[in-house]
Design an enzyme around this catalytic site. Structure first.
Site, PDB file in Angstrom:
ATOM      1  N   ARG A   1       0.457   9.100  -5.668  1.00 27.48           N
ATOM      2  CA  ARG A   1       0.873   8.613  -4.351  1.00 27.48           C
ATOM      3  C   ARG A   1       1.437   7.199  -4.426  1.00 27.48           C
ATOM      4  NH1 ARG A   1      -4.787   8.976  -4.488  1.00 27.48           N
ATOM      5  NH2 ARG A   1      -6.006   7.166  -3.824  1.00 27.48           N
TER       6      ARG A   1
ATOM      7  N   HIS B   1      -3.366   0.372  -3.541  1.00 26.22           N
ATOM      8  CA  HIS B   1      -4.158   1.169  -2.609  1.00 26.22           C
ATOM      9  C   HIS B   1      -4.929   0.282  -1.638  1.00 26.22           C
ATOM     10  CE1 HIS B   1      -3.474   4.715  -5.208  1.00 26.22           C
ATOM     11  NE2 HIS B   1      -3.513   3.807  -6.170  1.00 26.22           N
TER      12      HIS B   1
ATOM     13  N   GLU C   1      -6.994   2.934  -7.189  1.00 33.44           N
ATOM     14  CA  GLU C   1      -7.897   2.744  -6.066  1.00 33.44           C
ATOM     15  C   GLU C   1      -9.353   2.748  -6.514  1.00 33.44           C
ATOM     16  OE1 GLU C   1      -8.696   1.461  -3.462  1.00 33.44           O
ATOM     17  OE2 GLU C   1      -8.021   2.691  -1.772  1.00 33.44           O
TER      18      GLU C   1
ATOM     19  N   GLN D   1      -9.991   9.277  -0.513  1.00 33.74           N
ATOM     20  CA  GLN D   1      -9.208   9.676  -1.681  1.00 33.74           C
ATOM     21  C   GLN D   1      -9.727   9.055  -2.963  1.00 33.74           C
ATOM     22  OE1 GLN D   1      -4.754  10.527  -0.443  1.00 33.74           O
ATOM     23  NE2 GLN D   1      -5.349   8.486   0.196  1.00 33.74           N
TER      24      GLN D   1
ATOM     25  N   ARG E   1       0.845  -1.186   0.000  1.00 33.57           N
ATOM     26  CA  ARG E   1       0.000   0.000   0.000  1.00 33.57           C
ATOM     27  C   ARG E   1       0.886   1.244   0.000  1.00 33.57           C
ATOM     28  NH1 ARG E   1      -3.858   2.290   4.788  1.00 33.57           N
ATOM     29  NH2 ARG E   1      -5.130   3.692   3.520  1.00 33.57           N
ATOM     30  N   HIS E   2       0.445   2.281  -0.707  1.00 33.04           N
ATOM     31  CA  HIS E   2       1.215   3.525  -0.790  1.00 33.04           C
ATOM     32  C   HIS E   2       1.394   4.165   0.589  1.00 33.04           C
ATOM     33  CE1 HIS E   2      -2.321   6.009   0.017  1.00 33.04           C
ATOM     34  NE2 HIS E   2      -2.995   5.165  -0.758  1.00 33.04           N
TER      35      HIS E   2
ATOM     36  N   ASN F   1      -4.891  11.230   3.770  1.00 31.68           N
ATOM     37  CA  ASN F   1      -4.869  10.142   4.753  1.00 31.68           C
ATOM     38  C   ASN F   1      -4.812  10.711   6.165  1.00 31.68           C
ATOM     39  OD1 ASN F   1      -2.851   8.234   2.569  1.00 31.68           O
ATOM     40  ND2 ASN F   1      -4.890   7.630   3.206  1.00 31.68           N
TER      41      ASN F   1
END
Length: 208
Positions: free
Chosen positions: A64, A146, A89, A27, A14-15, A21
């Site tokens: 991201r 994501h 995502e 997002q 995951r980023h 966040n």
């Protein structure tokens, strides 16, 4: 290093954290960059991954994820990074930029307009995994994507609930991850590519 049986090995990452966040805003497909904490998390994740051997790097095209992948790639000596739109995502439509609580107040009886069905997101995520297996057989791949997509993929592939923010683990408690050769539904066999895939999960430290 591939899976022990020669299968393609994929680590889902995951980023790192973004300002949205940190503020706990949805997002989705909105393109928000990492903040300084997220860049630090990506460097830490690269150091963890550098303990093993990886041969390829792929990410969602959202900034991201791409920036996380670029930082990790520098630690692993892997560049350039290829992107796959199927790793984007899940979209939250009109709710993007709102907290979950705000979105629920606005649309108490269902998802916000334009929200992508999780089943549709999972289908394209699975397509991305199949593409990697078919294009890079036997490779060890880091895939930066994501949170909602990772969770949906894991639940689809494992057939069991996954916590909202799972920490680093493989997919059955073994060092080489889980071999994805289970049947998808009923008597329908899994896609042949999934029988040549082992997976693990490495999540950057942030939540939200």
């Amino acid at each position: 290093m591939s899976g022990r049986d020669g299968s393609t090995r994929i680590a889902l990452v995951r980023h790192g954290e973004t300002e949205w966040n940190r503020r706990r805003l949805l997002q989705g497909a909105t393109d928000i960059p990492l903040n300084d904490t997220g860049r630090s998390q990506a460097r830490q994740t690269g150091a963890v991954l550098a303990a093993e051997s990886w041969t390829a790097l792929v990410s969602s095209p959202l900034v991201r994820a791409r920036e996380t992948a670029e930082i990790i790639g520098a630690a692993l000596g892997l560049a350039p990074c290829r992107t796959d739109p199927d790793l984007i995502e899940r979209s939250y439509g009109a709710a993007e930029g709102l907290t979950r609580e705000h979105a629920h107040r606005e649309w108490p009886h269902g998802p916000a307009p334009g929200t992508e069905e999780i089943s549709a997101a999972v289908l394209r995520g699975r397509r991305a995994l199949r593409t990697l297996v078919e294009d890079l057989p036997g490779a060890s791949i880091v895939a930066v994507t994501h949170g909602a997509l990772v969770r949906g993929l894991l639940e689809s592939l494992l057939g069991e609930p996954v916590p909202p923010h799972p920490q680093r683990r493989d997919l059955r408690g073994a060092p080489h991850g889980r071999r994805l050769d289970r049947r998808e539904r009923g008597d329908r066999p899994a896609h042949p590519a999934c029988r040549r895939l082992t997976m693990s999960l490495i999540q950057t430290a942030h939540v939200g």
